[in-house]
Design a protein around this motif. Structure first.
Motif, PDB file in Angstrom:
ATOM      1  N   MET A 196       0.835  -1.198   0.000  1.00 30.18           N
ATOM      2  CA  MET A 196       0.000   0.000   0.000  1.00 30.18           C
ATOM      3  C   MET A 196       0.865   1.241   0.000  1.00 30.18           C
ATOM      4  O   MET A 196       1.810   1.355   0.770  1.00 30.18           O
ATOM      5  N   GLU A 197       0.531   2.191  -0.882  1.00 29.18           N
ATOM      6  CA  GLU A 197       1.220   3.468  -0.951  1.00 29.18           C
ATOM      7  C   GLU A 197       0.184   4.587  -1.033  1.00 29.18           C
ATOM      8  O   GLU A 197      -1.004   4.330  -1.253  1.00 29.18           O
ATOM      9  N   THR A 198       0.626   5.819  -0.871  1.00 29.13           N
ATOM     10  CA  THR A 198      -0.236   6.982  -1.084  1.00 29.13           C
ATOM     11  C   THR A 198       0.340   7.796  -2.223  1.00 29.13           C
ATOM     12  O   THR A 198       1.530   8.102  -2.236  1.00 29.13           O
ATOM     13  N   VAL A 199      -0.510   8.118  -3.204  1.00 26.73           N
ATOM     14  CA  VAL A 199      -0.044   8.801  -4.403  1.00 26.73           C
ATOM     15  C   VAL A 199      -0.932  10.006  -4.678  1.00 26.73           C
ATOM     16  O   VAL A 199      -2.044  10.108  -4.166  1.00 26.73           O
ATOM     17  N   THR A 200      -0.441  10.910  -5.501  1.00 29.99           N
ATOM     18  CA  THR A 200      -1.246  12.039  -5.944  1.00 29.99           C
ATOM     19  C   THR A 200      -1.907  11.699  -7.263  1.00 29.99           C
ATOM     20  O   THR A 200      -1.301  11.079  -8.136  1.00 29.99           O
ATOM     21  N   ALA A 201      -3.168  12.088  -7.391  1.00 27.40           N
ATOM     22  CA  ALA A 201      -3.903  11.827  -8.624  1.00 27.40           C
ATOM     23  C   ALA A 201      -4.305  13.134  -9.290  1.00 27.40           C
ATOM     24  O   ALA A 201      -5.189  13.159 -10.141  1.00 27.40           O
ATOM     25  N   LEU A 202      -3.673  14.227  -8.904  1.00 29.63           N
ATOM     26  CA  LEU A 202      -4.016  15.534  -9.448  1.00 29.63           C
ATOM     27  C   LEU A 202      -3.624  15.610 -10.918  1.00 29.63           C
ATOM     28  O   LEU A 202      -2.477  15.387 -11.278  1.00 29.63           O
TER      29      LEU A 202
END
Length: 258
Positions: A196-202
């Motif tokens: 699990m990772e956290t990414v930007t989707a902007l």
């Protein structure tokens, strides 16, 4: 025609079977706001989150036990005690929210990670712990510098773990290296093998830098949790964000998963 064969698979209804662990038997009742009805024997006990007890027979004894890593949990604003029940007799639980119940039968050594405050109960032969999800992205998107996630491990002959999903529950098996981006409140549980990772989707569609500024000023969330296989991933159609009483302050860091 579009191919939906690789999309997450919906759970069409709550499980109708009887589930057993030692001398314990349980079943799921109701549909909109499901109830877990447990018959406890003399040997197998269960533990559960506070405030979900619905009813019980007088013979069922309730107690409280501490959790491992109590100091870390306290400073993270997490619960440090959990309720437990011993038979014989019947006891029932409900999250008092619309949704579906997931029943996982964990074998010895099998590990499952669950969003905080979404597990209902587990048999006493399931170990309950937690871990701190670190990473550069999480450092930016969480005030605590990471995420606290509940972890359950099958012991000895294994046991049962029950989770409440808000709305409808879906399951997706991720092949090795397969990736799925999920809104931070929409994932429910995962096999420990799933990264699990956290990414930007902007993204800006034709708006250039002004489009990016517009999205940011508009208060639109642009972070997602990225899950990488192999393993199972559980999703829920109602994204869950823990309610905070007006004016309340939280001890330590944030346990938000976004």
């Amino acid at each position: 025609m579009p191919d939906f064969s690789s999309e997450p698979i919906p759970e069409l209804k709550n499980p109708k079977d009887f589930f057993h662990s030692g001398d314990l038997t349980l079943r799921i009742e109701g549909e909109v706001v499901p109830v877990v009805d447990v018959h406890l024997g003399q040997q197998q006990s269960i533990y559960f989150e506070h405030h979900i007890l619905l009813w019980k027979h007088p013979n069922v004894r309730l107690g409280v036990k501490g959790l491992k890593g109590a100091a870390k949990r306290f400073f993270a604003g997490l619960q440090i005690f959990i309720s437990e029940a011993h038979g014989p007799g019947n006891i029932a639980f409900s999250r008092e929210a619309p949704g579906q119940i997931v029943v996982l039968q964990l074998e010895r050594g099998q590990i499952v990670d669950v969003r905080e405050h979404q597990f209902l109960l587990a048999t006493s032969n399931i170990e309950y712990s937690f871990f701190f999800q670190r990473g550069l992205a999480n450092l930016f998107f969480s005030r605590s510098g990471g995420l606290f996630i509940d972890r359950f491990i099958g012991q000895q002959q294994g046991g049962l773990l029950l989770i409440h999903g808000y709305g409808n529950v879906f399951e997706k098996y991720l092949a090795p290296g397969e990736v799925l981006d999920v809104e931070p409140g929409a994932w429910l549980w995962k096999d420990s093998s799933v990264k699990m990772e956290t990414v930007t989707a902007l993204q800006s569609s034709g708006g250039g830098i002004f489009g990016v500024i517009g999205v940011m000023l508009g208060g639109i969330s642009f972070t997602l949790n990225r899950f990488i296989g192999p393993g199972r991933l559980g999703l829920q159609s109602m994204t869950y964000h823990p309610p905070a009483p007006e004016g309340a302050t939280q001890i330590g860091g944030s346990s938000n998963l976004s």
